[in-house]
Design an enzyme around this catalytic site. Structure first.
Site, PDB file in Angstrom:
ATOM      1  N   ASP A  50      -6.030  -2.876  -5.021  1.00  0.00           N
ATOM      2  CA  ASP A  50      -4.859  -3.308  -6.064  1.00  0.00           C
ATOM      3  C   ASP A  50      -4.630  -1.947  -6.816  1.00  0.00           C
ATOM      4  O   ASP A  50      -4.547  -2.192  -8.104  1.00  0.00           O
ATOM      5  CB  ASP A  50      -5.602  -4.438  -7.063  1.00  0.00           C
ATOM      6  CG  ASP A  50      -6.075  -5.516  -6.241  1.00  0.00           C
ATOM      7  OD1 ASP A  50      -5.581  -5.806  -5.275  1.00  0.00           O
ATOM      8  OD2 ASP A  50      -6.966  -6.204  -7.005  1.00  0.00           O
TER       9      ASP A  50
ATOM     10  N   GLU B 239       2.197 -12.412  -4.731  1.00  0.00           N
ATOM     11  CA  GLU B 239       1.348 -11.691  -5.656  1.00  0.00           C
ATOM     12  C   GLU B 239       1.683 -10.291  -5.840  1.00  0.00           C
ATOM     13  O   GLU B 239       2.566  -9.731  -5.068  1.00  0.00           O
ATOM     14  CB  GLU B 239       0.034 -11.986  -5.707  1.00  0.00           C
ATOM     15  CG  GLU B 239      -0.750 -11.474  -4.412  1.00  0.00           C
ATOM     16  CD  GLU B 239      -1.951 -11.842  -4.261  1.00  0.00           C
ATOM     17  OE1 GLU B 239      -2.746 -12.763  -5.071  1.00  0.00           O
ATOM     18  OE2 GLU B 239      -2.568 -11.465  -3.164  1.00  0.00           O
TER      19      GLU B 239
HETATM   20  O1  FUB Z   1      -8.260  -8.300  -6.283  1.00  0.00           O
HETATM   21  C1  FUB Z   1      -8.003  -9.448  -6.394  1.00  0.00           C
HETATM   22  C2  FUB Z   1      -6.577 -10.140  -5.872  1.00  0.00           C
HETATM   23  O2  FUB Z   1      -6.499  -9.995  -4.477  1.00  0.00           O
HETATM   24  C3  FUB Z   1      -5.345  -9.521  -6.626  1.00  0.00           C
HETATM   25  O3  FUB Z   1      -5.261  -9.672  -8.015  1.00  0.00           O
HETATM   26  C4  FUB Z   1      -4.494  -9.789  -5.845  1.00  0.00           C
HETATM   27  O4  FUB Z   1      -3.333  -9.236  -5.831  1.00  0.00           O
HETATM   28  C5  FUB Z   1      -5.143  -9.452  -4.335  1.00  0.00           C
HETATM   29  O5  FUB Z   1      -5.061  -8.155  -4.195  1.00  0.00           O
END
Ligand code: FUB
Length: 345
Positions: A31, A244
């Site tokens: 991320d 996301e």
């Molecule tokens: O790293 C945990 C979660 O997985 C992140 O917040 C999301 O965007 C995904 O990458």
């Protein structure tokens, strides 16, 4: 969140075909939110660990506890791990799951924004401050008022305004906030409360930040993502709708909102004329990587633009053990971004 089938992958071959290699290999990182502060590259990633949590559809196996900031003198130099920047045990309101963070710089101070679950099991977004871009960061004792869900990304506009973009479906809980208050109704299924396929998709959220960057200056609102006809993307349009990993960058006066489509594994983008949008869907930035999640940032360094992203190639496909990578991206003469394939064929 079904695991992707990785049995058929020859990881030695895959690594040879990868367009870039992990920036660090001694820890797992994911991320990545990259920034160019004072002539140096800083990367604010999640710090992946195997905490022994069983894999489930809400992402409980992403049980990260702390953050390390990475820095690079230039795009060709080695990435340095600057050690512990913030630990969940030092954040009064947060209990677990330190997910994707971001950072901002203002008036000599550095701000780390991070999502975590509170003791009530609800994701909120916190802020921590430091005099150094690599920390250690001192967290505020409470989460940002009115914050919820995950994946904060803070964009600094040319007029000195800062905006936070955030949100994530399924384990990120955005679907539980449809009425403005948290819906804790069972079942605790990732897809409960998601709109039907023919309804408008859940949109990411955004809010202007207060001048001190510690709170929102306004109620969070939707970030509208429209199709080519000006209609909001639908929930069933899973190859294009937001899931996301929100990010915003500005190129030639246009605002580019980019994001992950989650269960279809693309990084896509949409273009708008203001930080509030609306943003019109334009295409894909990155084809699927090894691993379930895909999450990125886009940063300009010395006139070139770079995509920071992650995959699970170093861990040979373990979903929650990812590695940050980077690669140049190109905006063409019409401002469209050329799609990257993470592995050559
Ligand atoms: O790293 C945990 C979660 O997985 C992140 O917040 C999301 O965007 C995904 O990458």
């Amino acid at each position: 969140m079904p695991e992707k089938n990785i049995d058929h992958i020859d990881f030695d071959k895959l690594n040879e075909k990868a367009i870039s290699q992990p920036l660090v290999k001694h820890i797992y990182t994911a991320d990545p939110s990259a920034h160019y502060f004072n002539g140096k590259i800083y990367i604010y990633p999640s710090h992946d660990i195997d905490a022994g949590e069983a894999f489930d559809d809400l992402g409980s196996h992403f049980a990260m506890e702390d953050y390390h900031v990475m820095s690079m003198d230039s795009v060709d130099s080695k990435a340095v791990d600057n050690g512990l920047a913030l630990h969940v045990n030092d954040v009064a309101w947060a209990e677990r799951q330190m997910w994707a963070p971001d950072a901002a710089h203002k008036d000599g101070k550095y701000y780390l924004f991070f999502p975590a679950k509170g003791y009530d099991g609800i994701f909120r977004i916190g802020v921590a401050v430091s005099d150094s871009p690599v920390g250690p960061f001192k967290p505020n004792p409470e989460a940002i008022k009115g914050s919820f869900s995950i994946d904060p990304a803070v964009f600094e506009d040319e007029d000195g305004s800062y905006y936070m973009y955030f949100g994530g479906l399924w384990g990120g809980q955005l679907q539980r906030w449809r009425t403005g208050i948290f819906n804790g109704e069972e079942p605790e299924s990732p897809t409960a409360h998601i709109p039907d396929d023919d309804e408008v998709a859940l949109m990411p959220k955004m809010a202007k930040m207060r001048a001190d960057l510690l709170e929102f200056a306004e109620e969070p609102k939707d970030v509208p993502i429209l199709d080519e006809n000006g209609n909001p993307l639908l929930a069933g349009d899973t190859q294009r709708r937001f899931f996301e990993a929100a990010w915003l960058h500005k190129h030639n006066g246009k605002y580019y909102f980019s994001y992950s489509t989650g269960d279809t594994h693309f990084i896509c983008y949409a273009i708008g004329d203001t930080p509030y949008g609306p943003f019109t869907y334009k295409g894909r930035i990155l084809e699927p990587v090894v691993g379930w999640t895909t999450h990125h940032s886009i940063c300009q360094i010395d006139q070139k633009w770079y995509l920071f992203y992650h995959d699970s190639s170093l861990s040979e496909g373990v979903t929650h053990l990812r590695s940050v990578k980077m690669h140049e991206i190109i905006h063409d003469e019409n401002g469209l971004i050329k799609t990257l394939k993470p592995y050559t064929s």
